[in-house]
Design a protein around this motif. Structure first.
Motif, PDB file in Angstrom:
ATOM      1  N   ASP A 161       0.829  -1.210   0.000  1.00  0.00           N
ATOM      2  CA  ASP A 161       0.000   0.000   0.000  1.00  0.00           C
ATOM      3  C   ASP A 161       0.863   1.258   0.000  1.00  0.00           C
ATOM      4  OD1 ASP A 161      -2.684   0.880  -0.091  1.00  0.00           O
ATOM      5  OD2 ASP A 161      -2.547   1.541   1.991  1.00  0.00           O
ATOM      6  N   GLN A 162       1.975   1.205   0.730  1.00  0.00           N
ATOM      7  CA  GLN A 162       2.895   2.343   0.737  1.00  0.00           C
ATOM      8  C   GLN A 162       3.433   2.593  -0.672  1.00  0.00           C
ATOM      9  OE1 GLN A 162       3.222   4.368   3.178  1.00  0.00           O
ATOM     10  NE2 GLN A 162       5.300   4.686   3.894  1.00  0.00           N
ATOM     11  N   LEU A 163       3.813   1.527  -1.354  1.00  0.00           N
ATOM     12  CA  LEU A 163       4.329   1.647  -2.720  1.00  0.00           C
ATOM     13  C   LEU A 163       3.257   2.179  -3.664  1.00  0.00           C
ATOM     14  CD1 LEU A 163       6.572   1.154  -4.799  1.00  0.00           C
ATOM     15  CD2 LEU A 163       5.715  -1.202  -5.027  1.00  0.00           C
ATOM     16  N   ASP A 164       2.042   1.677  -3.533  1.00  0.00           N
ATOM     17  CA  ASP A 164       0.954   2.090  -4.425  1.00  0.00           C
ATOM     18  C   ASP A 164       0.624   3.570  -4.228  1.00  0.00           C
ATOM     19  OD1 ASP A 164      -0.982   1.068  -6.429  1.00  0.00           O
ATOM     20  OD2 ASP A 164      -2.470   1.757  -4.975  1.00  0.00           O
ATOM     21  N   MET A 165       0.608   4.016  -2.992  1.00  0.00           N
ATOM     22  CA  MET A 165       0.304   5.426  -2.733  1.00  0.00           C
ATOM     23  C   MET A 165       1.422   6.344  -3.224  1.00  0.00           C
ATOM     24  SD  MET A 165      -1.699   5.536   0.893  1.00  0.00           S
ATOM     25  CE  MET A 165      -0.495   4.547   1.762  1.00  0.00           C
ATOM     26  N   LEU A 166       2.655   5.891  -3.092  1.00  0.00           N
ATOM     27  CA  LEU A 166       3.775   6.681  -3.607  1.00  0.00           C
ATOM     28  C   LEU A 166       3.740   6.727  -5.133  1.00  0.00           C
ATOM     29  CD1 LEU A 166       6.606   5.417  -1.246  1.00  0.00           C
ATOM     30  CD2 LEU A 166       5.788   7.777  -1.409  1.00  0.00           C
ATOM     31  N   ARG A 167       3.423   5.614  -5.747  1.00  0.00           N
ATOM     32  CA  ARG A 167       3.408   5.526  -7.212  1.00  0.00           C
ATOM     33  C   ARG A 167       2.359   6.444  -7.819  1.00  0.00           C
ATOM     34  NH1 ARG A 167       2.321  -0.049 -10.688  1.00  0.00           N
ATOM     35  NH2 ARG A 167       2.604   0.873 -12.772  1.00  0.00           N
ATOM     36  N   TYR A 168       1.161   6.481  -7.208  1.00  0.00           N
ATOM     37  CA  TYR A 168       0.051   7.263  -7.770  1.00  0.00           C
ATOM     38  C   TYR A 168      -0.252   8.530  -6.958  1.00  0.00           C
ATOM     39  CZ  TYR A 168      -0.747   3.171 -10.671  1.00  0.00           C
ATOM     40  OH  TYR A 168      -0.596   2.145 -11.580  1.00  0.00           O
ATOM     41  N   ARG A 169       0.636   8.863  -6.019  1.00  0.00           N
ATOM     42  CA  ARG A 169       0.503  10.079  -5.201  1.00  0.00           C
ATOM     43  C   ARG A 169      -0.868  10.158  -4.529  1.00  0.00           C
ATOM     44  NH1 ARG A 169       4.612  13.509  -6.186  1.00  0.00           N
ATOM     45  NH2 ARG A 169       3.457  15.331  -5.470  1.00  0.00           N
ATOM     46  N   LEU A 170      -1.238   9.091  -3.850  1.00  0.00           N
ATOM     47  CA  LEU A 170      -2.523   9.034  -3.156  1.00  0.00           C
ATOM     48  C   LEU A 170      -2.372   9.517  -1.721  1.00  0.00           C
ATOM     49  CD1 LEU A 170      -3.730   5.549  -4.457  1.00  0.00           C
ATOM     50  CD2 LEU A 170      -4.227   7.816  -5.403  1.00  0.00           C
ATOM     51  N   TYR A 171      -1.855  10.703  -1.559  1.00  0.00           N
ATOM     52  CA  TYR A 171      -1.632  11.285  -0.234  1.00  0.00           C
ATOM     53  C   TYR A 171      -1.636  12.792  -0.377  1.00  0.00           C
ATOM     54  CZ  TYR A 171       3.084  11.732  -2.147  1.00  0.00           C
ATOM     55  OH  TYR A 171       4.151  12.037  -2.949  1.00  0.00           O
ATOM     56  N   SER A 172      -1.694  13.482   0.745  1.00  0.00           N
ATOM     57  CA  SER A 172      -1.661  14.938   0.706  1.00  0.00           C
ATOM     58  C   SER A 172      -0.903  15.450   1.921  1.00  0.00           C
ATOM     59  CB  SER A 172      -3.087  15.517   0.700  1.00  0.00           C
ATOM     60  OG  SER A 172      -3.765  15.158   1.885  1.00  0.00           O
ATOM     61  N   GLY A 173      -0.462  16.689   1.846  1.00  0.00           N
ATOM     62  CA  GLY A 173       0.254  17.300   2.961  1.00  0.00           C
ATOM     63  C   GLY A 173       1.757  17.165   2.833  1.00  0.00           C
ATOM     64  N   TRP A 174       2.452  18.068   3.486  1.00  0.00           N
ATOM     65  CA  TRP A 174       3.918  18.039   3.459  1.00  0.00           C
ATOM     66  C   TRP A 174       4.452  16.830   4.211  1.00  0.00           C
ATOM     67  CZ3 TRP A 174       7.956  19.432   7.155  1.00  0.00           C
ATOM     68  CH2 TRP A 174       9.213  19.574   6.540  1.00  0.00           C
ATOM     69  N   ILE A 175       3.768  16.472   5.327  1.00  0.00           N
ATOM     70  CA  ILE A 175       4.081  15.241   6.051  1.00  0.00           C
ATOM     71  C   ILE A 175       2.809  14.393   6.017  1.00  0.00           C
ATOM     72  CG2 ILE A 175       4.867  14.203   8.215  1.00  0.00           C
ATOM     73  CD1 ILE A 175       6.149  16.829   8.952  1.00  0.00           C
ATOM     74  N   PRO A 176       2.622  13.585   4.988  1.00  0.00           N
ATOM     75  CA  PRO A 176       1.369  12.834   4.814  1.00  0.00           C
ATOM     76  C   PRO A 176       1.111  11.868   5.963  1.00  0.00           C
ATOM     77  CG  PRO A 176       2.717  12.793   2.824  1.00  0.00           C
ATOM     78  CD  PRO A 176       3.582  13.317   3.918  1.00  0.00           C
ATOM     79  N   GLY A 177      -0.063  12.008   6.577  1.00  0.00           N
ATOM     80  CA  GLY A 177      -0.403  11.163   7.716  1.00  0.00           C
ATOM     81  C   GLY A 177      -0.463   9.693   7.370  1.00  0.00           C
ATOM     82  N   ILE A 178      -1.021   9.363   6.186  1.00  0.00           N
ATOM     83  CA  ILE A 178      -1.189   7.964   5.822  1.00  0.00           C
ATOM     84  C   ILE A 178       0.165   7.295   5.560  1.00  0.00           C
ATOM     85  CG2 ILE A 178      -1.530   8.493   3.355  1.00  0.00           C
ATOM     86  CD1 ILE A 178      -3.236   5.685   5.380  1.00  0.00           C
TER      87      ILE A 178
END
Length: 278
Positions: free
Chosen positions: A130-147
């Motif tokens: 899940d970490q890889l998938d979110m990094l790949r498709y930028r599924l996060y927000s914020g300077w320090i993404p909580g997820i």
């Protein structure tokens, strides 16, 4: 697992580089333990990663190519499998040893209930996927993404516990919260699929289950784990296990507060929308 937020923030390149680097270091460490040191019991970590990566590809090929929808659908699969595994492990142990013996410090800290170790390995593999998938498709927000921070902390805690074979049962108890995550992801998938004005009785039942499992499987469960850690603090040695466990549970309890506020806002918003429609 908390819901994902899409869209990287400005300066996200530096953020993604940090989290990508930590993920690579984690993968090298696990690969070394399995391949060089012969820790075959850690193989379910790699199996979990591969399984959820394959599930991602299957959803993408057959249902939707929207990265957020695919990620949420796979997260729903993980929550369903993990919560079922955790409950199975707990019920099986309860039948074998009884509640009184299950929650002794020695059992929770140094023991490993039947099926607990591979279940934790498999879930650890999911968080890496899940970490890889979110990094790949930028599924996060914020300077320090909580997820991303949440997943990094879980990977550290889970992996250290698996390496040292301690606090396995504590971590299985913490995964009971995935029962609530099922209804978080069901709601999100339903709305993303276009069923925002779905049958009101079904939506009402969905909210009842959402709130019930939030209070029981997530909030109450995590508070009880924290209480047990504090009351048994004198039974821990001088290692990093207790500080790491307390820090992790403090983060989880704080996350539950923010998640509860988000749930209340979503619930109030949907109720207002229904009133306007009436």
């Amino acid at each position: 697992m908390p819901p994902h937020r899409a869209g990287g923030a400005a300066g996200g390149g530096d953020t993604s580089a940090f989290f990508a680097a930590t993920l690579v270091l984690w993968a090298v460490s696990v690969g070394f333990e399995i391949g060089v040191r012969g820790r075959r019991e850690l193989a379910p970590v790699a199996a979990g990663f591969a399984f959820f990566q394959a599930a991602n590809a299957a959803v993408r090929a057959s249902v939707s190519r929207d990265p957020l929808f695919v990620n949420t659908a796979v997260s729903l699969l993980h929550s369903s499998l993990t919560s079922a595994s955790a409950i199975f492990v707990l019920v099986n142990q309860w039948r074998n040893k009884g509640l009184e013996n299950m929650f002794q410090h020695e059992e929770l800290f140094g023991g490993s209930w039947i099926g607990a170790y591979p279940a934790l390995c498999f879930s650890c593999g999911y968080f890496a996927y899940d970490q890889l998938d979110m990094l790949r498709y930028r599924l996060y927000s914020g300077w320090i993404p909580g997820i991303l921070t949440h997943h990094l902390i879980l990977l550290i805690c889970f992996t250290l516990a698996l390496y040292r074979n301690v606090t396995i049962n504590y971590l299985i108890l913490s995964l009971v919260c995935e029962l609530h995550s099922i209804f978080l992801h069901v709601r999100k998938v339903r709305r993303m699929a276009g069923f925002r004005d779905f049958n009101r009785k079904v939506v009402k039942l969905e909210w009842v289950l959402n709130w019930t499992t939030f209070v029981t499987a997530r909030v109450t469960c995590h508070i009880l784990i924290t209480y047990k850690l504090i009351t048994d603090a004198h039974k821990f040695g001088k290692g990093i296990e207790l500080p790491l466990a307390l820090l992790g549970m403090a983060g989880m309890n704080l996350l539950n507060i923010f998640l509860g506020l988000d749930l209340f806002k979503a619930f109030a918003r949907e109720r207002n929308q229904q009133r306007h429609q009436d």
